[in-house]
Design a protein around this motif. Structure first.
Motif, PDB file in Angstrom:
ATOM      1  N   ASP A 125       0.843  -1.178   0.046  1.00  0.00           N
ATOM      2  CA  ASP A 125      -0.043   0.069   0.104  1.00  0.00           C
ATOM      3  C   ASP A 125       0.960   1.154  -0.148  1.00  0.00           C
ATOM      4  O   ASP A 125       2.043   1.271  -0.014  1.00  0.00           O
ATOM      5  CB  ASP A 125      -1.169  -0.096   1.149  1.00  0.00           C
ATOM      6  CG  ASP A 125      -0.357  -0.010   2.599  1.00  0.00           C
ATOM      7  OD1 ASP A 125       1.125   0.246   2.441  1.00  0.00           O
ATOM      8  OD2 ASP A 125      -0.959  -0.345   3.598  1.00  0.00           O
ATOM      9  N   GLY A 126       0.262   2.282   0.058  1.00  0.00           N
ATOM     10  CA  GLY A 126       0.908   3.672  -0.184  1.00  0.00           C
ATOM     11  C   GLY A 126       1.966   3.686   1.137  1.00  0.00           C
ATOM     12  O   GLY A 126       3.360   4.090   0.520  1.00  0.00           O
ATOM     13  N   GLN A 127       1.881   3.494   2.187  1.00  0.00           N
ATOM     14  CA  GLN A 127       2.673   3.697   3.347  1.00  0.00           C
ATOM     15  C   GLN A 127       3.846   2.588   3.178  1.00  0.00           C
ATOM     16  O   GLN A 127       5.064   2.920   3.347  1.00  0.00           O
ATOM     17  CB  GLN A 127       2.272   3.596   4.793  1.00  0.00           C
ATOM     18  CG  GLN A 127       3.076   3.962   6.000  1.00  0.00           C
ATOM     19  CD  GLN A 127       3.662   5.406   5.657  1.00  0.00           C
ATOM     20  OE1 GLN A 127       2.848   6.415   5.320  1.00  0.00           O
ATOM     21  NE2 GLN A 127       5.033   5.623   5.610  1.00  0.00           N
ATOM     22  N   THR A 128       3.389   1.457   2.670  1.00  0.00           N
ATOM     23  CA  THR A 128       4.503   0.512   2.645  1.00  0.00           C
ATOM     24  C   THR A 128       5.566   0.624   1.552  1.00  0.00           C
ATOM     25  O   THR A 128       6.836   0.543   1.526  1.00  0.00           O
ATOM     26  CB  THR A 128       3.772  -0.990   2.172  1.00  0.00           C
ATOM     27  OG1 THR A 128       3.017  -1.358   3.291  1.00  0.00           O
ATOM     28  CG2 THR A 128       4.866  -2.005   1.966  1.00  0.00           C
ATOM     29  N   LYS A 129       4.871   1.560   0.441  1.00  0.00           N
ATOM     30  CA  LYS A 129       5.741   1.692  -0.630  1.00  0.00           C
ATOM     31  C   LYS A 129       6.721   2.760  -0.149  1.00  0.00           C
ATOM     32  O   LYS A 129       7.897   2.863  -0.513  1.00  0.00           O
ATOM     33  CB  LYS A 129       4.812   2.208  -1.757  1.00  0.00           C
ATOM     34  CG  LYS A 129       5.549   2.833  -3.217  1.00  0.00           C
ATOM     35  CD  LYS A 129       4.525   3.091  -4.329  1.00  0.00           C
ATOM     36  CE  LYS A 129       3.663   3.975  -3.813  1.00  0.00           C
ATOM     37  NZ  LYS A 129       2.607   4.435  -4.870  1.00  0.00           N
ATOM     38  N   LEU A 130       6.255   3.965   0.534  1.00  0.00           N
ATOM     39  CA  LEU A 130       7.229   4.893   0.958  1.00  0.00           C
ATOM     40  C   LEU A 130       8.180   4.251   1.940  1.00  0.00           C
ATOM     41  O   LEU A 130       9.403   4.722   1.869  1.00  0.00           O
ATOM     42  CB  LEU A 130       6.307   5.883   1.811  1.00  0.00           C
ATOM     43  CG  LEU A 130       5.427   6.732   0.928  1.00  0.00           C
ATOM     44  CD1 LEU A 130       4.431   7.658   1.974  1.00  0.00           C
ATOM     45  CD2 LEU A 130       6.419   7.767   0.132  1.00  0.00           C
ATOM     46  N   ASN A 131       7.993   3.364   2.985  1.00  0.00           N
ATOM     47  CA  ASN A 131       8.785   2.754   3.753  1.00  0.00           C
ATOM     48  C   ASN A 131       9.922   2.011   3.174  1.00  0.00           C
ATOM     49  O   ASN A 131      11.054   1.907   3.434  1.00  0.00           O
ATOM     50  CB  ASN A 131       8.264   1.743   4.773  1.00  0.00           C
ATOM     51  CG  ASN A 131       7.107   2.744   5.772  1.00  0.00           C
ATOM     52  OD1 ASN A 131       7.530   3.764   5.842  1.00  0.00           O
ATOM     53  ND2 ASN A 131       6.257   2.047   6.487  1.00  0.00           N
ATOM     54  N   ALA A 132       9.578   1.506   2.029  1.00  0.00           N
ATOM     55  CA  ALA A 132      10.648   0.468   1.248  1.00  0.00           C
ATOM     56  C   ALA A 132      11.663   1.353   0.715  1.00  0.00           C
ATOM     57  O   ALA A 132      12.837   1.039   0.738  1.00  0.00           O
ATOM     58  CB  ALA A 132       9.706  -0.247  -0.094  1.00  0.00           C
ATOM     59  N   VAL A 133      11.371   2.559   0.181  1.00  0.00           N
ATOM     60  CA  VAL A 133      12.407   3.684  -0.103  1.00  0.00           C
ATOM     61  C   VAL A 133      13.396   4.124   1.120  1.00  0.00           C
ATOM     62  O   VAL A 133      14.446   4.095   0.969  1.00  0.00           O
ATOM     63  CB  VAL A 133      11.716   4.687  -1.237  1.00  0.00           C
ATOM     64  CG1 VAL A 133      12.831   5.823  -1.496  1.00  0.00           C
ATOM     65  CG2 VAL A 133      11.434   3.965  -2.420  1.00  0.00           C
ATOM     66  N   ILE A 134      12.381   4.519   1.833  1.00  0.00           N
ATOM     67  CA  ILE A 134      13.017   5.246   3.185  1.00  0.00           C
ATOM     68  C   ILE A 134      13.885   4.328   3.843  1.00  0.00           C
ATOM     69  O   ILE A 134      15.034   4.621   4.274  1.00  0.00           O
ATOM     70  CB  ILE A 134      12.033   5.542   4.161  1.00  0.00           C
ATOM     71  CG1 ILE A 134      11.226   6.839   3.435  1.00  0.00           C
ATOM     72  CG2 ILE A 134      12.423   5.926   5.265  1.00  0.00           C
ATOM     73  CD1 ILE A 134       9.946   7.301   4.369  1.00  0.00           C
ATOM     74  N   ASN A 135      13.577   2.906   3.873  1.00  0.00           N
ATOM     75  CA  ASN A 135      14.491   1.895   4.715  1.00  0.00           C
ATOM     76  C   ASN A 135      15.554   1.286   3.553  1.00  0.00           C
ATOM     77  O   ASN A 135      16.147   0.388   4.449  1.00  0.00           O
ATOM     78  CB  ASN A 135      13.424   0.999   5.352  1.00  0.00           C
ATOM     79  CG  ASN A 135      12.524   1.631   6.339  1.00  0.00           C
ATOM     80  OD1 ASN A 135      12.977   2.597   7.022  1.00  0.00           O
ATOM     81  ND2 ASN A 135      11.524   1.091   6.563  1.00  0.00           N
ATOM     82  N   GLY A 136      15.251   1.552   2.395  1.00  0.00           N
ATOM     83  CA  GLY A 136      16.420   0.865   1.515  1.00  0.00           C
ATOM     84  C   GLY A 136      16.225  -0.345   0.846  1.00  0.00           C
ATOM     85  O   GLY A 136      16.924  -0.984   0.342  1.00  0.00           O
ATOM     86  N   GLN A 137      14.788  -0.563   1.147  1.00  0.00           N
ATOM     87  CA  GLN A 137      14.388  -1.912   0.595  1.00  0.00           C
ATOM     88  C   GLN A 137      14.075  -1.748  -0.864  1.00  0.00           C
ATOM     89  O   GLN A 137      13.989  -2.852  -1.427  1.00  0.00           O
ATOM     90  CB  GLN A 137      13.116  -2.641   1.454  1.00  0.00           C
ATOM     91  CG  GLN A 137      13.534  -2.895   2.734  1.00  0.00           C
ATOM     92  CD  GLN A 137      11.997  -3.012   3.639  1.00  0.00           C
ATOM     93  OE1 GLN A 137      11.128  -2.380   3.510  1.00  0.00           O
ATOM     94  NE2 GLN A 137      12.082  -3.825   4.640  1.00  0.00           N
ATOM     95  N   ALA A 138      14.116  -0.634  -1.373  1.00  0.00           N
ATOM     96  CA  ALA A 138      13.487  -0.463  -2.779  1.00  0.00           C
ATOM     97  C   ALA A 138      14.603   0.977  -3.117  1.00  0.00           C
ATOM     98  O   ALA A 138      14.572   1.740  -2.144  1.00  0.00           O
ATOM     99  CB  ALA A 138      12.166  -0.105  -3.216  1.00  0.00           C
ATOM    100  N   ASP A 139      14.675   0.778  -4.378  1.00  0.00           N
ATOM    101  CA  ASP A 139      15.851   2.077  -4.837  1.00  0.00           C
ATOM    102  C   ASP A 139      14.723   3.249  -5.251  1.00  0.00           C
ATOM    103  O   ASP A 139      15.032   4.210  -5.159  1.00  0.00           O
ATOM    104  CB  ASP A 139      16.494   1.679  -5.992  1.00  0.00           C
ATOM    105  CG  ASP A 139      17.356   0.525  -5.610  1.00  0.00           C
ATOM    106  OD1 ASP A 139      18.372   0.746  -4.880  1.00  0.00           O
ATOM    107  OD2 ASP A 139      17.232  -0.548  -6.146  1.00  0.00           O
ATOM    108  N   LEU A 140      13.571   2.968  -5.608  1.00  0.00           N
ATOM    109  CA  LEU A 140      12.484   3.637  -6.251  1.00  0.00           C
ATOM    110  C   LEU A 140      11.200   3.346  -6.047  1.00  0.00           C
ATOM    111  O   LEU A 140      10.919   2.250  -5.463  1.00  0.00           O
ATOM    112  CB  LEU A 140      12.672   3.816  -7.873  1.00  0.00           C
ATOM    113  CG  LEU A 140      14.142   3.877  -8.573  1.00  0.00           C
ATOM    114  CD1 LEU A 140      13.956   3.352 -10.140  1.00  0.00           C
ATOM    115  CD2 LEU A 140      14.243   5.477  -8.585  1.00  0.00           C
ATOM    116  N   LEU A 141      10.199   4.220  -5.971  1.00  0.00           N
ATOM    117  CA  LEU A 141       8.859   4.243  -5.999  1.00  0.00           C
ATOM    118  C   LEU A 141       8.263   4.997  -7.180  1.00  0.00           C
ATOM    119  O   LEU A 141       8.726   5.814  -7.587  1.00  0.00           O
ATOM    120  CB  LEU A 141       8.191   4.308  -4.769  1.00  0.00           C
ATOM    121  CG  LEU A 141       8.414   5.704  -4.306  1.00  0.00           C
ATOM    122  CD1 LEU A 141       7.353   6.715  -4.617  1.00  0.00           C
ATOM    123  CD2 LEU A 141       8.029   5.805  -2.622  1.00  0.00           C
TER     124      LEU A 141
END
Length: 330
Positions: free
Chosen positions: A162-178
């Motif tokens: 969801d929207g927050q999970t997507k943000l957290n993924a970038v913030i925490n380094g689990q994803a490079d982009l969203l």
């Protein structure tokens, strides 16, 4: 004379005792959780612009343009503020929806990550991890961007949430982009981290199409033509007022929803939205006055790259109308 004065006084007393005509209750469902782009709606409500048109406005947050389009089609919301190309996908499949005004005439969609990661162009996405939210407007358009720029799904990893999970993924380094809007998710990341974000804007790489606009159920529009005109008149005036006072407009979000963000980034997000309101062809027009050519080009691009049924090209005007917008200067 005394009788006349008495009769007039009695009539005035009767009129005073009569209840005022009730305002029309209208539900506007947004495309997403509240962010800077939505400032005009809150500002228009706060400044009494909708009330002046006899409208009692309720603003509801959304969970993606596809979901809001479904709500409008089902008449659980009177109007929706959605990504218009996403609405086209639903309309061509039979959803009874139409855009009554296109506000963002240039796309704000982007793939974004921290500026210090130096991901600056589409080919830099190869080998990276991209966070998406299924069913939101960007996920609908993402395949078009990839095809237009010679990328394949296999060129990168994808994580969904969801929207927050997507943000957290970038913030925490689990994803490079969203996938996000230049004036929305980038501001949320900056709020959380204090770090700058660099967006690879879809509009800079061949996705020259309209974006967010007001939609309504087609049957609702026919049955409530005067109300639709008043709503679009109020919304046009609200946008014009907000353009002149960006910080005050952003503050109206927080006045209605204290947890809606931070004033600086809400203001910055709204200021990033304003340039998307008009193209070179509509720079002298009032908000929402989209051109036929812009809509036709958007439909053609969606058919060519975005999987929209080819029959959409037969009648692009089926997706929108400018008939309910206020005239220039009114």
């Amino acid at each position: 004379m005394k009788r006349l004065i008495g009769a007039v006084a009695a009539a005035l007393m009767v009129l005073a005792a009569m209840p005022a005509q009730a305002a029309d209750k209208v539900v506007l469902m947004l495309n997403w959780y509240v962010y800077g782009e939505h400032a005009p709606f809150y500002y228009g409500k706060a400044k009494g612009i909708y009330a002046a048109e006899g409208i009692e406005l309720e603003i509801q947050e959304g969970r993606g343009s596809a979901a809001t389009t479904q709500a409008v089609a089902a008449k659980t919301a009177d109007f929706g503020y959605v990504d218009v190309p996403t609405m086209m996908r639903a309309a061509i499949k039979g959803a009874p929806v139409v855009a009554t005004g296109v506000l963002l005439q240039t796309s704000p969609m982007s793939a974004m990550g921290f500026a210090d990661k130096n991901i600056r162009k589409p080919e830099d996405i190869k080998g990276k991890t991209v966070a998406i939210t299924p069913a939101d407007s960007m996920t609908q358009i993402w395949p078009l961007f990839l095809k237009k720029n010679g990328l394949k799904e296999s060129d990168f990893q994808t994580v969904a949430g969801d929207g927050q999970t997507k943000l957290n993924a970038v913030i925490n380094g689990q994803a490079d982009l969203l996938l996000g809007y230049v004036m929305d998710q980038s501001m949320k990341i900056k709020d959380a981290t204090g770090k700058d974000v660099f967006p690879i804007k879809f509009a800079d790489y061949g996705i020259n199409m309209v974006s967010s606009g007001i939609i309504a159920n087609a049957d609702y529009v026919k049955a409530n033509a005067d109300l639709v005109r008043r709503f679009m008149s109020a919304t046009t005036k609200a946008v014009e007022a907000a353009e002149k006072e960006p910080k005050a407009a952003a503050q109206s979000i927080l006045d209605a929803n204290p947890k809606g963000g931070k004033i600086d980034t809400l203001t910055q997000g709204f200021e990033l939205t304003i340039p998307l309101y008009r193209t070179a062809e509509t720079k002298s027009k009032r908000p929402f006055q989209v051109t036929d050519q812009n809509m036709t080009d958007s439909v053609n691009l969606m058919v060519e790259y975005g999987g929209l049924d080819a029959k959409a090209k037969d009648n692009p005007k089926a997706f929108y109308t400018n008939d309910y917008l206020p005239k220039s200067g009114s």
